[in-house]
Write a protein that holds these residues in place. Sequence first.
Motif, PDB file in Angstrom:
ATOM      1  N   ARG A  93       4.722 -15.631 -15.786  1.00 55.93           N
ATOM      2  CA  ARG A  93       6.094 -16.076 -16.010  1.00 55.93           C
ATOM      3  C   ARG A  93       7.031 -14.885 -16.225  1.00 55.93           C
ATOM      4  O   ARG A  93       8.170 -14.873 -15.744  1.00 55.93           O
ATOM      5  CB  ARG A  93       6.135 -17.014 -17.228  1.00 55.93           C
ATOM      6  CG  ARG A  93       7.523 -17.421 -17.675  1.00 55.93           C
ATOM      7  CD  ARG A  93       7.441 -18.610 -18.626  1.00 55.93           C
ATOM      8  NE  ARG A  93       6.529 -18.379 -19.728  1.00 55.93           N
ATOM      9  CZ  ARG A  93       6.881 -17.861 -20.906  1.00 55.93           C
ATOM     10  NH1 ARG A  93       8.141 -17.526 -21.121  1.00 55.93           N
ATOM     11  NH2 ARG A  93       5.992 -17.674 -21.853  1.00 55.93           N
ATOM     12  N   LEU A  97      10.268 -14.032 -13.840  1.00 58.63           N
ATOM     13  CA  LEU A  97      11.636 -13.888 -14.344  1.00 58.63           C
ATOM     14  C   LEU A  97      12.209 -12.512 -14.002  1.00 58.63           C
ATOM     15  O   LEU A  97      13.399 -12.374 -13.698  1.00 58.63           O
ATOM     16  CB  LEU A  97      11.668 -14.114 -15.855  1.00 58.63           C
ATOM     17  CG  LEU A  97      11.430 -15.544 -16.331  1.00 58.63           C
ATOM     18  CD1 LEU A  97      11.267 -15.590 -17.846  1.00 58.63           C
ATOM     19  CD2 LEU A  97      12.584 -16.450 -15.903  1.00 58.63           C
ATOM     20  N   ILE A 100      13.295 -12.627 -10.354  1.00 54.63           N
ATOM     21  CA  ILE A 100      14.516 -13.415 -10.174  1.00 54.63           C
ATOM     22  C   ILE A 100      15.723 -12.676 -10.737  1.00 54.63           C
ATOM     23  O   ILE A 100      16.814 -12.695 -10.142  1.00 54.63           O
ATOM     24  CB  ILE A 100      14.359 -14.796 -10.846  1.00 54.63           C
ATOM     25  CG1 ILE A 100      13.255 -15.595 -10.163  1.00 54.63           C
ATOM     26  CG2 ILE A 100      15.658 -15.570 -10.796  1.00 54.63           C
ATOM     27  CD1 ILE A 100      13.521 -15.902  -8.718  1.00 54.63           C
ATOM     28  N   MET A 101      15.537 -11.999 -11.877  1.00 54.64           N
ATOM     29  CA  MET A 101      16.642 -11.221 -12.441  1.00 54.64           C
ATOM     30  C   MET A 101      17.045 -10.085 -11.503  1.00 54.64           C
ATOM     31  O   MET A 101      18.238  -9.817 -11.291  1.00 54.64           O
ATOM     32  CB  MET A 101      16.258 -10.673 -13.811  1.00 54.64           C
ATOM     33  CG  MET A 101      17.317  -9.775 -14.449  1.00 54.64           C
ATOM     34  SD  MET A 101      18.871 -10.614 -14.802  1.00 54.64           S
ATOM     35  CE  MET A 101      18.516 -11.217 -16.459  1.00 54.64           C
ATOM     36  N   ASN A 104      18.973 -11.558  -8.666  1.00 53.29           N
ATOM     37  CA  ASN A 104      20.294 -11.993  -9.108  1.00 53.29           C
ATOM     38  C   ASN A 104      21.252 -10.809  -9.263  1.00 53.29           C
ATOM     39  O   ASN A 104      22.419 -10.877  -8.852  1.00 53.29           O
ATOM     40  CB  ASN A 104      20.156 -12.739 -10.441  1.00 53.29           C
ATOM     41  CG  ASN A 104      21.467 -13.319 -10.917  1.00 53.29           C
ATOM     42  OD1 ASN A 104      21.970 -14.292 -10.395  1.00 53.29           O
ATOM     43  ND2 ASN A 104      22.049 -12.682 -11.928  1.00 53.29           N
ATOM     44  N   CYS A 120      26.193 -15.529  -9.823  1.00 50.53           N
ATOM     45  CA  CYS A 120      25.270 -14.478 -10.289  1.00 50.53           C
ATOM     46  C   CYS A 120      25.676 -13.964 -11.672  1.00 50.53           C
ATOM     47  O   CYS A 120      24.817 -13.653 -12.498  1.00 50.53           O
ATOM     48  CB  CYS A 120      25.248 -13.329  -9.282  1.00 50.53           C
ATOM     49  SG  CYS A 120      24.607 -13.790  -7.671  1.00 50.53           S
ATOM     50  N   LEU A 123      24.404 -16.707 -13.992  1.00 54.72           N
ATOM     51  CA  LEU A 123      22.941 -16.776 -14.069  1.00 54.72           C
ATOM     52  C   LEU A 123      22.343 -15.542 -14.729  1.00 54.72           C
ATOM     53  O   LEU A 123      21.223 -15.602 -15.243  1.00 54.72           O
ATOM     54  CB  LEU A 123      22.358 -16.965 -12.670  1.00 54.72           C
ATOM     55  CG  LEU A 123      22.619 -18.339 -12.039  1.00 54.72           C
ATOM     56  CD1 LEU A 123      22.100 -18.368 -10.607  1.00 54.72           C
ATOM     57  CD2 LEU A 123      21.970 -19.440 -12.862  1.00 54.72           C
ATOM     58  N   LEU A 127      19.234 -16.075 -17.209  1.00 51.34           N
ATOM     59  CA  LEU A 127      17.949 -15.396 -17.029  1.00 51.34           C
ATOM     60  C   LEU A 127      17.651 -14.448 -18.183  1.00 51.34           C
ATOM     61  O   LEU A 127      16.497 -14.309 -18.607  1.00 51.34           O
ATOM     62  CB  LEU A 127      17.949 -14.639 -15.696  1.00 51.34           C
ATOM     63  CG  LEU A 127      17.998 -15.530 -14.444  1.00 51.34           C
ATOM     64  CD1 LEU A 127      18.245 -14.685 -13.203  1.00 51.34           C
ATOM     65  CD2 LEU A 127      16.695 -16.309 -14.301  1.00 51.34           C
ATOM     66  N   LYS A 130      16.202 -16.477 -20.928  1.00 53.85           N
ATOM     67  CA  LYS A 130      14.785 -16.818 -20.726  1.00 53.85           C
ATOM     68  C   LYS A 130      13.887 -15.612 -20.998  1.00 53.85           C
ATOM     69  O   LYS A 130      12.766 -15.769 -21.503  1.00 53.85           O
ATOM     70  CB  LYS A 130      14.568 -17.320 -19.302  1.00 53.85           C
ATOM     71  CG  LYS A 130      15.327 -18.596 -18.949  1.00 53.85           C
ATOM     72  CD  LYS A 130      15.003 -19.729 -19.890  1.00 53.85           C
ATOM     73  CE  LYS A 130      13.561 -20.176 -19.833  1.00 53.85           C
ATOM     74  NZ  LYS A 130      13.275 -21.282 -20.758  1.00 53.85           N
ATOM     75  N   LEU A 131      14.349 -14.409 -20.680  1.00 53.03           N
ATOM     76  CA  LEU A 131      13.548 -13.211 -20.958  1.00 53.03           C
ATOM     77  C   LEU A 131      13.521 -12.888 -22.449  1.00 53.03           C
ATOM     78  O   LEU A 131      12.482 -12.497 -22.998  1.00 53.03           O
ATOM     79  CB  LEU A 131      14.101 -12.025 -20.171  1.00 53.03           C
ATOM     80  CG  LEU A 131      13.761 -11.994 -18.677  1.00 53.03           C
ATOM     81  CD1 LEU A 131      14.629 -10.978 -17.949  1.00 53.03           C
ATOM     82  CD2 LEU A 131      12.283 -11.676 -18.465  1.00 53.03           C
TER      83      LEU A 131
END
Length: 753
Positions: A93, A97, A100-101, A104, A120, A123, A127, A130-131
């Motif tokens: 995970r 992430l 994806i970061m 983005n 962006c 987001l 993101l 989430k990190l």
Amino acid sequence: MFLEAIAISLPALSAISSLFLEKRLYARLSTIATGISFLLSLLILLLGRGSEDIPLLRFDGLGSLLASYILLVSLVIHKYSENYMKDEQGYRRYFFLLDIMTLNLLLLVLADHMLLLFACWHLMGVLLYKLLTFNHRRLEAFEYGNFALFTHRFADVPLLLAILMLYKAYGTFSVSELIKATLAEPKGELWVVSLLVIVSGLLKSAQIPFHLWLVYSMEGPTPVSALMHAGIVNAGAFLANRFAFLFPYDQYGLNLAFMVGIITAILGSMLMLMQNDIKKALGYSTVGQMGYMMMEIGVGAFALAVYHMMAHGIFKATLFLSSGSVIHEARKDTNIPRDEVYDALVRKEVSQREMPVVLYGVLTLLVPLLLVVGTHAVFEYEILRYKTQLVLLFFGWATSAQILINLFRLGRERPLLTSVLGVLSLFVLLSVYVLAGESLKNLIMPYAGLQERIMEVASSNTAFILGGILLSLLLVMVGWVLVYFASKDKPVEVHLSLYAHLSRELYFPDIYRLVGRFFKRLSYLTSFGTVPLYLFYYDGGSFRGVSFDVLLLALFVPLFPLSLITSYFVRRFWIYSLPALVGIAFVLLWNLPLPSDRVLYSLAVLTLLFHSLRAFQSQSMGELLGELYPALLSLVWLSGKEHFLLIVPALLLLFLSGLYLKASLGTASFTYAGGLLEKMPLFSFLFVIVSLYACMSPPMPTFYSLWEALLKTDISLGALLLAGWFLLGSALVVSACRILYGKPKEDLYYPNF
């Protein structure tokens, strides 16, 4: 175009591969893909392939340079994380992430479409949240992650408002077309747009008083802190450079950046010296450096701010990754190796050799001045053409003098060698700083005369500039006096008072807690405060002549105050009432005309604000749906009945999530169940996606409904609508996402899909 497409696609392909690769193999592949993407971006930058654009993207000098920088930092963090994170739960995970970061951030710096840029920008905060909450068992990570997310979401509001104003003025989302159009023919209140861009950049770049999200967001893994300080917090410099074409028409934005930057630079550096936690000290160090960066924006040195952003980012990422190694070593061996720096700064032991005070005083004050003026004169043409360059000269002198003071204090045993090395080091440092700023100007701003026009605007307020310099000089001189008396046996009384205030971080955390309590009470008292709130911006329209059809629509497609009735039924009987209400609303909308009236538009915005505030107090899925139903459907009055079909799926998906929780765990309460991220990862992932859909995050379909609503309102009503959008997303995080974090309950059985 082929190279550009591959460079952008590799992080996305790497993220997709996480679905079927073993976790350690996926981590290695992720690092390799990032490395290849970095080499391709570097090749694109060196070849200068600015004309090879992809639809919606733009590989200009600024975008290509920052893409290479982002991929370099990401590559280092990927490689470091392979070993650092190997024993952590959620290894796959974490790298997903990270991929994806990276993707983005690449799209952010290369976006040529304003809505893509905003998506962006938005987001990036999601993101990062989430990190930062990667360790989902720690409630502190969730609490401070919320803090960071709220600040970033707050920073989205002024940028979206600025994009709205530009679109209404010019009718295009293309940044390339806007540059040509604004420089040729300014339209509308462009000074307001530039001010909004600066405010958005100040919020994301942790400027005082909005800096605590950065300092306290240290519960995430150390590599995440490195990424945050190297590639996220400095986004304000990128945003100002991307919208640089607005600043020839600026009136207040650059002055605001200048003053806030100076205050942040000084206070951030002072607070850094008071910390005994290594990561927190690095956090305040970044706050101070971001202050310098925004000050450079304020004086019109946009290219210099980009160089500062990259140099500081690489330096600070290295410090954070090194701090992770130090923390690991300290767990094994608490002994700290002794050296001159440790003796001087920690044990307060310095050599007893006498310092030649006069000689060192001359070297400390005059040599930096000569070096600063000399390097600027050699590498920068027309050194004092603009008054704002005095600011850069002053801060260059003050910083250089402080470096020499510290060097002389630590090098008393070999004063001559220390002096020579210090002066040479400063010369190299200042030369690179000035030369890099000059070299980047043409790369970042290839438009004839744009840099000069920005500098002229920044230099127009002479009193403002000189006032900032005098204030800074006063604070620097007071600091040096205090440092001198601090070495005496008996401390000056002011030291104790200053220490008391600084040790409390100038009471910023206390102020934030007070604001939080006030906001919590406000959400309790919303029912009593709505009528005055409405009267505050009610424009005097009449309610007379409102038909029964409108009242019926206002009950099932809720408008305040009838929305209170609808909300009550959903909160009490959500399992049965919500599907029925959605069905009735659908039938009514397709059989009755939806009127257009400013009074109804105002009520729709009020409904969104009111029920978003009430949603903060939701303790269960039923209570949350009772507030989301009127809050979301109020947009239908603004955006049109066809948007009902885009908004209702968000409500129905949250409704199904609540039913699944109730059937699986026996409860839909947010306070009883917890730890779903650990026990129900697939459900948690889908629940996060549905929550983003419900809070109208781009690029979800509901964001299109929000945009259509914004187009139908004026700026004042649009600002209130965006305030409701901010509150709605924050309420969803505060309430619904509580079930995802914390330790799982031992007396509950957690099924996954």
